[in-house]
Design a protein around this motif. Structure first.
Motif, PDB file in Angstrom:
ATOM      1  N   THR A  95       0.879  -1.338   0.034  1.00 52.00           N
ATOM      2  CA  THR A  95      -0.145  -0.031   0.019  1.00 52.00           C
ATOM      3  C   THR A  95       0.855   1.318   0.086  1.00 52.00           C
ATOM      4  N   ARG A  96       0.150   2.576  -0.571  1.00 52.73           N
ATOM      5  CA  ARG A  96       1.057   3.540  -0.568  1.00 52.73           C
ATOM      6  C   ARG A  96       0.079   4.766   0.083  1.00 52.73           C
ATOM      7  N   ILE A  97       0.571   5.337   0.730  1.00 51.53           N
ATOM      8  CA  ILE A  97      -0.412   6.531   1.634  1.00 51.53           C
ATOM      9  C   ILE A  97       0.174   8.014   1.027  1.00 51.53           C
ATOM     10  N   ILE A  98      -0.487   8.678   0.405  1.00 52.82           N
ATOM     11  CA  ILE A  98      -0.365   9.924  -0.281  1.00 52.82           C
ATOM     12  C   ILE A  98      -1.104  10.948   0.772  1.00 52.82           C
ATOM     13  N   LYS A  99      -0.543  11.939   1.152  1.00 52.69           N
ATOM     14  CA  LYS A  99      -1.148  13.014   1.820  1.00 52.69           C
ATOM     15  C   LYS A  99      -1.854  13.976   0.945  1.00 52.69           C
ATOM     16  N   LEU A 100      -3.023  14.295   1.249  1.00 54.10           N
ATOM     17  CA  LEU A 100      -3.696  15.333   0.280  1.00 54.10           C
ATOM     18  C   LEU A 100      -4.181  16.653   1.132  1.00 54.10           C
ATOM     19  N   GLY A 101      -3.619  16.821   2.223  1.00 52.76           N
ATOM     20  CA  GLY A 101      -3.762  18.256   2.936  1.00 52.76           C
ATOM     21  C   GLY A 101      -5.048  18.247   3.983  1.00 52.76           C
ATOM     22  N   ASN A 102      -5.634  19.210   4.391  1.00 50.61           N
ATOM     23  CA  ASN A 102      -6.496  19.159   5.257  1.00 50.61           C
ATOM     24  C   ASN A 102      -7.914  19.272   4.962  1.00 50.61           C
ATOM     25  N   ARG A 103      -8.699  18.617   5.583  1.00 47.79           N
ATOM     26  CA  ARG A 103     -10.192  18.692   5.143  1.00 47.79           C
ATOM     27  C   ARG A 103     -10.827  20.133   5.607  1.00 47.79           C
ATOM     28  N   LEU A 104     -11.800  20.423   4.937  1.00 45.92           N
ATOM     29  CA  LEU A 104     -12.299  21.715   5.071  1.00 45.92           C
ATOM     30  C   LEU A 104     -13.078  21.981   6.476  1.00 45.92           C
ATOM     31  N   GLY A 105     -13.851  21.040   6.795  1.00 47.95           N
ATOM     32  CA  GLY A 105     -15.047  21.000   7.892  1.00 47.95           C
ATOM     33  C   GLY A 105     -14.244  21.243   9.434  1.00 47.95           C
ATOM     34  N   ASP A 106     -13.176  20.259   9.609  1.00 48.10           N
ATOM     35  CA  ASP A 106     -12.245  20.144  10.813  1.00 48.10           C
ATOM     36  C   ASP A 106     -11.029  20.286  10.743  1.00 48.10           C
ATOM     37  N   ASN A 107     -10.465  20.323   9.470  1.00 44.17           N
ATOM     38  CA  ASN A 107      -9.055  20.659   9.480  1.00 44.17           C
ATOM     39  C   ASN A 107      -8.072  19.337   9.574  1.00 44.17           C
ATOM     40  N   ALA A 108      -8.825  18.356   9.648  1.00 46.30           N
ATOM     41  CA  ALA A 108      -8.151  16.928   9.823  1.00 46.30           C
ATOM     42  C   ALA A 108      -7.030  16.728   8.566  1.00 46.30           C
ATOM     43  N   ASP A 109      -5.908  16.046   8.895  1.00 44.50           N
ATOM     44  CA  ASP A 109      -5.002  15.382   7.808  1.00 44.50           C
ATOM     45  C   ASP A 109      -5.607  14.557   7.005  1.00 44.50           C
ATOM     46  N   MET A 110      -5.883  14.915   5.711  1.00 44.17           N
ATOM     47  CA  MET A 110      -6.427  13.842   4.911  1.00 44.17           C
ATOM     48  C   MET A 110      -5.288  13.045   4.144  1.00 44.17           C
ATOM     49  N   ALA A 111      -5.683  11.538   3.632  1.00 43.26           N
ATOM     50  CA  ALA A 111      -4.692  11.043   2.881  1.00 43.26           C
ATOM     51  C   ALA A 111      -5.243  10.234   1.895  1.00 43.26           C
ATOM     52  N   MET A 112      -4.746   9.743   0.796  1.00 45.21           N
ATOM     53  CA  MET A 112      -5.270   8.559   0.078  1.00 45.21           C
ATOM     54  C   MET A 112      -4.476   7.482   0.237  1.00 45.21           C
ATOM     55  N   ILE A 113      -5.125   6.164   0.642  1.00 43.67           N
ATOM     56  CA  ILE A 113      -4.250   5.126   0.535  1.00 43.67           C
ATOM     57  C   ILE A 113      -4.544   3.916  -0.501  1.00 43.67           C
ATOM     58  N   GLU A 114      -3.680   3.443  -1.285  1.00 43.72           N
ATOM     59  CA  GLU A 114      -3.814   2.915  -2.511  1.00 43.72           C
ATOM     60  C   GLU A 114      -3.188   1.540  -2.572  1.00 43.72           C
ATOM     61  N   LEU A 115      -3.418   0.673  -3.377  1.00 41.10           N
ATOM     62  CA  LEU A 115      -2.708  -0.743  -3.482  1.00 41.10           C
ATOM     63  C   LEU A 115      -1.707  -0.224  -4.521  1.00 41.10           C
ATOM     64  N   VAL A 116      -0.500  -0.381  -4.387  1.00 38.95           N
ATOM     65  CA  VAL A 116       0.522   0.139  -5.320  1.00 38.95           C
ATOM     66  C   VAL A 116       0.390  -0.672  -6.566  1.00 38.95           C
ATOM     67  N   ASP A 117       0.331  -1.831  -6.622  1.00 35.84           N
ATOM     68  CA  ASP A 117       0.229  -2.424  -7.950  1.00 35.84           C
ATOM     69  C   ASP A 117      -0.820  -2.229  -9.091  1.00 35.84           C
ATOM     70  N   PHE A 118      -2.025  -1.519  -8.305  1.00 34.97           N
ATOM     71  CA  PHE A 118      -3.295  -0.974  -9.075  1.00 34.97           C
ATOM     72  C   PHE A 118      -3.222   0.429  -9.848  1.00 34.97           C
ATOM     73  N   ASN A 119      -1.790   1.015  -9.351  1.00 35.95           N
ATOM     74  CA  ASN A 119      -2.017   2.291  -9.759  1.00 35.95           C
ATOM     75  C   ASN A 119      -1.096   2.367 -11.161  1.00 35.95           C
ATOM     76  N   GLU A 120      -2.064   2.684 -12.430  1.00 39.52           N
ATOM     77  CA  GLU A 120      -1.729   2.815 -13.806  1.00 39.52           C
ATOM     78  C   GLU A 120      -0.914   4.030 -13.982  1.00 39.52           C
ATOM     79  N   ILE A 121      -0.873   5.297 -13.297  1.00 38.47           N
ATOM     80  CA  ILE A 121      -0.072   6.211 -13.492  1.00 38.47           C
ATOM     81  C   ILE A 121       1.256   6.123 -12.941  1.00 38.47           C
ATOM     82  N   TYR A 122       1.478   5.496 -11.948  1.00 38.16           N
ATOM     83  CA  TYR A 122       2.953   5.592 -11.651  1.00 38.16           C
ATOM     84  C   TYR A 122       3.398   4.149 -12.356  1.00 38.16           C
ATOM     85  N   ASN A 123       2.948   3.292 -12.781  1.00 38.06           N
ATOM     86  CA  ASN A 123       3.526   1.997 -13.188  1.00 38.06           C
ATOM     87  C   ASN A 123       3.357   1.858 -14.692  1.00 38.06           C
ATOM     88  N   VAL A 124       3.311   3.017 -15.500  1.00 38.85           N
ATOM     89  CA  VAL A 124       2.852   2.915 -16.947  1.00 38.85           C
ATOM     90  C   VAL A 124       4.554   2.536 -17.629  1.00 38.85           C
TER      91      VAL A 124
END
Length: 163
Positions: A95-124
């Motif tokens: 898995t890979r965790i990519i930080k996205l910034g803060n959420r508008l409502g409560d300013n929480a740190d947001m992130a996207m977690i993804e399975l590494v082998d299923f991302n076609e953008i990085y693996n092309v």
């Protein structure tokens, strides 16, 4: 002091935390990426990576272990059917965790977690890396080295003849 307190409780009781992580793991397996807070993403990474490692060997025992943790038959089937063959040669780090910034409502740190082998953008355009060793540089044969040095010597000889 927090010696030996490895798990992040996420402000929840044990049953709620286990159910939440199981549901998030099912969503991650189904959708291949989800958006959540950084703390939950880190907890999910510790929860789901051992399950993916178990899925690399398709045995009844491993299926039962994974099913006891995530408790959704469709997610277990997809994990063993689709995800495991793609990560079969990877020694970890599924898995890979990519930080996205803060959420508008409560300013929480947001992130996207993804399975590494299923991302076609990085693996092309990535080609598999050559295995290298740290035993020293490769030795070239004399035939490879000689033609490179020879033209320089020929030019010096021609200059001397012209003078």
């Amino acid at each position: 002091m927090r010696h030996g307190k490895k798990i992040n409780h996420l402000g929840r009781k044990t049953a709620h935390r286990k159910s939440m992580l199981a549901n998030m793991a099912c969503s991650l397996i189904e959708h291949k990426r989800i958006n959540t807070t950084v703390a939950k993403a880190k907890a999910l990474k510790q929860f789901v990576e051992p399950l993916i490692t178990k899925s690399k060997e398709d045995t009844t025992h491993n299926r039962r272990i994974v099913y006891s943790r995530i408790r959704q038959k469709e997610a277990v089937a997809e994990l063993f059917r689709d995800v495991a063959p793609k990560v079969g040669d990877r020694p970890g780090g599924y898995t890979r965790i990519i930080k996205l910034g803060n959420r508008l409502g409560d300013n929480a740190d947001m992130a996207m977690i993804e399975l590494v082998d299923f991302n076609e953008i990085y693996n092309v355009d990535k080609q598999p890396k050559k295995k290298t060793t740290r035993r020293g540089r490769s030795k070239k044969s004399d035939a490879d080295v000689a033609p490179v040095a020879a033209p320089v010597a020929d030019k010096k000889a021609k200059n001397e003849e012209e003078e």
